[in-house]
Design a protein around this motif. Sequence first.
Motif, PDB file in Angstrom:
ATOM      1  N   LYS A  23     -12.512  -2.605  -0.404  1.00  0.00           N
ATOM      2  CA  LYS A  23     -11.084  -2.940  -0.397  1.00  0.00           C
ATOM      3  C   LYS A  23     -10.757  -3.450  -1.787  1.00  0.00           C
ATOM      4  CE  LYS A  23      -7.369  -5.380   1.940  1.00  0.00           C
ATOM      5  NZ  LYS A  23      -6.563  -5.644   0.790  1.00  0.00           N
ATOM      6  N   GLN A  36       2.310   1.599  -3.445  1.00  0.00           N
ATOM      7  CA  GLN A  36       1.242   2.032  -4.347  1.00  0.00           C
ATOM      8  C   GLN A  36       0.957   3.520  -4.161  1.00  0.00           C
ATOM      9  OE1 GLN A  36      -0.263   0.248  -6.660  1.00  0.00           O
ATOM     10  NE2 GLN A  36      -1.907   1.616  -7.221  1.00  0.00           N
ATOM     11  N   LEU A  45      -4.587  -1.634  -8.542  1.00  0.00           N
ATOM     12  CA  LEU A  45      -5.649  -1.967  -7.599  1.00  0.00           C
ATOM     13  C   LEU A  45      -6.947  -1.943  -8.382  1.00  0.00           C
ATOM     14  CD1 LEU A  45      -4.603   0.164  -4.511  1.00  0.00           C
ATOM     15  CD2 LEU A  45      -4.545  -2.317  -4.715  1.00  0.00           C
ATOM     16  N   ASP A  74       0.830  -1.206   0.000  1.00  0.00           N
ATOM     17  CA  ASP A  74       0.000   0.000   0.000  1.00  0.00           C
ATOM     18  C   ASP A  74       0.865   1.256   0.000  1.00  0.00           C
ATOM     19  OD1 ASP A  74      -2.501  -0.984  -0.288  1.00  0.00           O
ATOM     20  OD2 ASP A  74      -3.129  -0.672   1.775  1.00  0.00           O
ATOM     21  N   SER A  96      -5.461   0.663  -0.780  1.00  0.00           N
ATOM     22  CA  SER A  96      -6.474  -0.295  -1.227  1.00  0.00           C
ATOM     23  C   SER A  96      -7.807  -0.168  -0.500  1.00  0.00           C
ATOM     24  CB  SER A  96      -5.947  -1.724  -1.076  1.00  0.00           C
ATOM     25  OG  SER A  96      -5.641  -1.993   0.273  1.00  0.00           O
ATOM     26  N   ARG A 151      -5.215  -6.178  -5.444  1.00  0.00           N
ATOM     27  CA  ARG A 151      -4.017  -5.928  -6.249  1.00  0.00           C
ATOM     28  C   ARG A 151      -3.895  -6.995  -7.341  1.00  0.00           C
ATOM     29  NH1 ARG A 151      -0.805  -2.474  -5.058  1.00  0.00           N
ATOM     30  NH2 ARG A 151      -1.221  -2.588  -2.828  1.00  0.00           N
TER      31      ARG A 151
END
Length: 178
Positions: A117, A41, A126, A38, A90, A120
Amino acid sequence: MFRATFSAALLLCSSGMACGEREIIYQDHEVFFDYDPDEAQASMEKTIQAGIYEEQLFRRLEAQDELHIVAGFQGGIWAHISLRITGLRSRGRIEASVSLGEDGSGATVGETGFPIKLVRTAEGFLEAYDIPIPVGDRGSAIADVARYFGSPALLTVRYSTPDFEPLETQLIVVLERG
């Protein structure tokens, strides 16, 4: 002779005399994770794409693409979209709406919003595979929303997380029966 020797060795091992008695300890080694997907990302460029899944692959919706309205198996009338995000975490909130007219000034025929949520993908995006948007009123049949077929509509999709500015995309789609 071989059988007698093998049997005696097996008997001694099972009694613990010949093989030695040891306490077997099963222990997991402590694992340290230094990669937070996360966090990685969240450091990327922030993008949002509305799309649909076709044959298990994400396809981005483009302007004037058809957005299909379908009668659900368990009731309701729905438009289903997918979502692809980069640069945000996410866990967040998705909001989507479909409003008639190329500028969205007509009636809102469907809208939804809920916590989500995202998953991935192998490519590092995502994604939300299926975001259902209810169309029409509760108890509507496909015949009740048939008047929307062929009409241009503004699809608005918004994704937000507590720690970043929300991302939003809008595009004009054509409503069609699915």
